[in-house]
Scaffold this active site. Structure first.
Site, PDB file in Angstrom:
ATOM      1  N   LYS A  35       0.842  -1.198   0.000  1.00  0.00           N
ATOM      2  CA  LYS A  35       0.000   0.000   0.000  1.00  0.00           C
ATOM      3  C   LYS A  35       0.879   1.249   0.000  1.00  0.00           C
ATOM      4  CE  LYS A  35      -0.434   0.102   5.051  1.00  0.00           C
ATOM      5  NZ  LYS A  35      -1.364   0.179   6.196  1.00  0.00           N
ATOM      6  N   ARG A 130     -11.178   0.554  14.380  1.00  0.00           N
ATOM      7  CA  ARG A 130     -11.173   1.290  13.116  1.00  0.00           C
ATOM      8  C   ARG A 130     -12.166   0.610  12.171  1.00  0.00           C
ATOM      9  NH1 ARG A 130      -4.972   2.119  11.315  1.00  0.00           N
ATOM     10  NH2 ARG A 130      -5.315  -0.095  10.893  1.00  0.00           N
ATOM     11  N   TYR A 265      18.861  29.195   9.023  1.00  0.00           N
ATOM     12  CA  TYR A 265      17.754  30.051   9.446  1.00  0.00           C
ATOM     13  C   TYR A 265      17.593  30.038  10.961  1.00  0.00           C
ATOM     14  CZ  TYR A 265      16.185  30.371   4.588  1.00  0.00           C
ATOM     15  OH  TYR A 265      16.105  30.627   3.237  1.00  0.00           O
ATOM     16  N   MET A 313      14.780  24.129   2.822  1.00  0.00           N
ATOM     17  CA  MET A 313      14.039  23.484   1.746  1.00  0.00           C
ATOM     18  C   MET A 313      14.931  22.579   0.901  1.00  0.00           C
ATOM     19  SD  MET A 313      11.846  25.158  -1.395  1.00  0.00           S
ATOM     20  CE  MET A 313      10.443  25.631  -0.378  1.00  0.00           C
TER      21      MET A 313
END
Length: 378
Positions: A35, A130, A265, A313
């Site tokens: 999956k 569930r 940063y 990033m």
């Protein structure tokens, strides 16, 4: 040249992990759970490594079509069953087995016109809360399915909520065994954690249910890809699992910091003494967790060191001092292993990196960004 970051899927590791899971449950058949695009590895990329499984288990019809397109003619199981009536038409066409976990799915089957009766796995809610029928309603659901001409064989299944922790599986196993005691059909209970931590669970369940002749299916997922299902209680190496994915990049710059100078940063890391750092072409846009703090483990030329400051990033910073102290020469292009297997064989568990970010190895695998080129190696 392209940006120097790649992910590699290791076919040999997939085969070895499959063998390890088979050894944990030698009398059971194995669903290879693929999956979420094989936990981010890519269904097409893992197929050769996992084709030794007895079947493939997944979530949706698109994934099932991809497995069939690869030439697989064995069992394929939809773990959440069908979502609407017309899905059953494709199940008939592709010969898909599917889970039934609610009355509405039985209603769909009852209204389905087919010449090919379906193999279904009737799911019990034994405590996960569930999907699945409550134990007291399970027999009635089985009776409804058994009366339908659209249904061929009914297998019985549940899913453990605490196989990876101290609560274990005993309570759920007892609930399942009591509710299915004299029902025919194969059983499917164990996920990765249950298969490794409770390897006799399938046999014990059969004995409780007095169904010694039944065949069981285990459903390993994350363990097939080399992640420990119970980290940090145990590591992948403890379970004899090998990393099926490596995320690697290179040093693209170095900087020499003086005491009191910061990097990145927010100046999240400040040097307390002169030190050399490396800048790596990898960031959160590649799928590396932004939440990884200073100290997250990383390998540079196969030697263990740490990240420094915030993950950006497209870049992150690493401490080169341990390598310099070991006499290593660091230059542009030096190999950096973010997780997985370094070229000279050193390993860094994906679970360690995930733990530093406050998450699980599953998430890092699935979060690999599309912009990262993926190679397949045997």
């Amino acid at each position: 040249m392209p940006r120097p970051i790649t992910a590699t899927v290791h076919t040999d590791a997939l085969r070895a992990n499959m063998a390890r899971l088979r050894a944990a449950a030698p009398d059971a058949r194995v669903w290879a759970v693929v999956k979420a695009n094989a936990y981010g590895h890519g269904i097409e990329r893992v197929f050769d490594g996992l084709r030794g499984a007895d079947g493939f288990a997944l979530l949706d019809l698109e994934e099932a079509q991809r497995v069939r397109a690869l030439g697989w003619r064995g069992p394929v199981l939809l773990l959440e069953g069908v979502f609407e009536q017309r899905d059953l038409e494709l199940c008939s066409r592709l010969d898909l087995w599917h889970v039934v976990h609610c009355d509405e799915q039985i209603d769909m089957l009852a209204a389905h016109k087919t010449k090919l009766a379906h193999r279904v796995f009737l799911k019990m809610n034994s405590g996960m809360n569930r999907l699945g029928f409550q134990p007291e309603r399970y027999r009635a659901a089985w009776a409804r399915l058994n009366a339908l001409p659209q249904v061929d064989e009914i297998s019985l299944m549940t899913h453990y909520s605490d196989a990876d922790g101290p609560l274990g599986i005993a309570a759920q196993m007892a609930v399942f065994a009591a509710a299915t005691r004299d029902l025919p059909g194969e059983r499917s209970l164990s996920n990765s954690a249950a298969s490794l931590r409770h390897p006799t669970s399938a046999v014990a369940e059969r004995r409780q249910a007095e169904l010694q002749s039944a065949s069981d299916w285990i459903r390993p997922g994350v363990a097939l890809y080399g992640s420990a299902p119970d980290f940090p209680q145990a590591s992948a190496s403890h379970w004899g699992l090998a990393p099926a994915m490596t995320l690697a990049s290179k040093i693209i710059a170095t900087q020499d910091l003086l005491a009191g100078q910061s990097v990145g940063y927010g100046s999240a890391f400040t040097a307390t003494a002169p030190m050399r750092i490396g800048i790596v072409a990898c960031g959160y846009a590649d799928g590396y967790p932004r939440l990884c703090p200073t100290g997250t483990p990383v390998l540079v030329q196969g030697l263990r060191t740490r990240t420094l400051g915030r993950v950006s990033m497209d870049m992150l910073s690493v401490d080169l001092e341990p390598l310099l102290q070991a006499g290593q020469q660091i230059a542009l292009g030096s190999e950096v292993t973010l997780w997985g297997r370094a070229s000279e064989g050193a390993l860094l568990d994906i679970d360690e990196v995930a733990s530093a970010a406050g998450t699980l190895g599953y998430e890092l695998m699935c979060a690999l960004a599309q912009r990262v080129p993926v190679l397949v190696a045997d």
